[in-house]
Design a protein around this motif. Structure first.
Motif, PDB file in Angstrom:
ATOM      1  N   THR A  44       0.854  -1.184   0.000  1.00  0.00           N
ATOM      2  CA  THR A  44       0.000   0.000   0.000  1.00  0.00           C
ATOM      3  C   THR A  44       0.887   1.230   0.000  1.00  0.00           C
ATOM      4  OG1 THR A  44      -0.227  -0.123   2.394  1.00  0.00           O
ATOM      5  CG2 THR A  44      -2.024  -1.046   1.079  1.00  0.00           C
ATOM      6  N   TRP A  45       0.367   2.277  -0.597  1.00  0.00           N
ATOM      7  CA  TRP A  45       1.077   3.547  -0.705  1.00  0.00           C
ATOM      8  C   TRP A  45       0.045   4.621  -0.424  1.00  0.00           C
ATOM      9  CZ3 TRP A  45       1.814   7.070  -5.223  1.00  0.00           C
ATOM     10  CH2 TRP A  45       2.932   7.888  -5.088  1.00  0.00           C
ATOM     11  N   TYR A  46       0.190   5.306   0.685  1.00  0.00           N
ATOM     12  CA  TYR A  46      -0.820   6.254   1.146  1.00  0.00           C
ATOM     13  C   TYR A  46      -2.183   5.570   1.259  1.00  0.00           C
ATOM     14  CZ  TYR A  46       2.720   9.769   0.159  1.00  0.00           C
ATOM     15  OH  TYR A  46       3.875  10.499   0.154  1.00  0.00           O
ATOM     16  N   LYS A  64      -5.855   4.503  -7.425  1.00  0.00           N
ATOM     17  CA  LYS A  64      -6.511   5.475  -6.544  1.00  0.00           C
ATOM     18  C   LYS A  64      -8.006   5.359  -6.773  1.00  0.00           C
ATOM     19  CE  LYS A  64      -5.557   9.901  -7.107  1.00  0.00           C
ATOM     20  NZ  LYS A  64      -5.155  11.301  -6.991  1.00  0.00           N
TER      21      LYS A  64
END
Length: 149
Positions: free
Chosen positions: A78-80, A97
């Motif tokens: 996960t990224w942000y 996103k």
């Protein structure tokens, strides 16, 4: 692979796909510390996808399947809080996103600096996704392959 459009609806991951994902996570954990880290990243992506609205979840699940099939060298993480796929050294190549996260009318597939999509002096790095179709799947597969070539 399931698809969706105005006239059809998908159930997301099939039971076989769920079983394969769980099996791969167990394999990664068995590989030791790095394997456990990779398995944790995979689980974080699956948890992130699981929290999405049904519409976003459907697209995110299909992106995940296409990404892992076409760029198996990338590691899910996960990224942000968003599902992302990174190089072995942790550089994010692309992320999904979802529309619900930012209350927008479409989700996006966003390529980062590590993606190898360079095409002259200007090129797109973000793609809007509203529905899933065979054409969308083919385009994402093409982009994912190009991003790691």
């Amino acid at each position: 692979m399931p698809t969706t459009n105005a006239s059809s609806e998908s159930t997301g991951f099939s039971p076989a796909e769920h079983a394969a994902i769980k099996q791969r996570a167990a394999e990664l954990r068995a590989e030791g510390k790095q394997g456990a880290k990779n398995a944790d990243g995979l689980q974080a992506v699956l948890d992130s996808i699981g929290k999405m609205t049904p519409e976003d979840r459907l697209i995110a699940e299909r992106v995940h399947v296409v990404a892992t099939a076409n760029a198996p060298e990338l590691l899910p993480k996960t990224w942000y809080g968003m599902p992302a796929y990174a190089t072995a050294d942790g550089k994010v190549v692309f992320c999904f996103k979802n529309a619900g996260k930012f209350n927008t009318r479409y989700s996006t597939l966003e390529f980062q600096e590590a993606a190898r999509l360079d095409d002259g002096e200007i090129w797109p790095v973000s793609y809007a996704l509203q529905t899933w179709s065979p054409a969308v799947e083919a385009k994402i597969a093409e982009l994912v392959k190009a991003s790691v070539s």
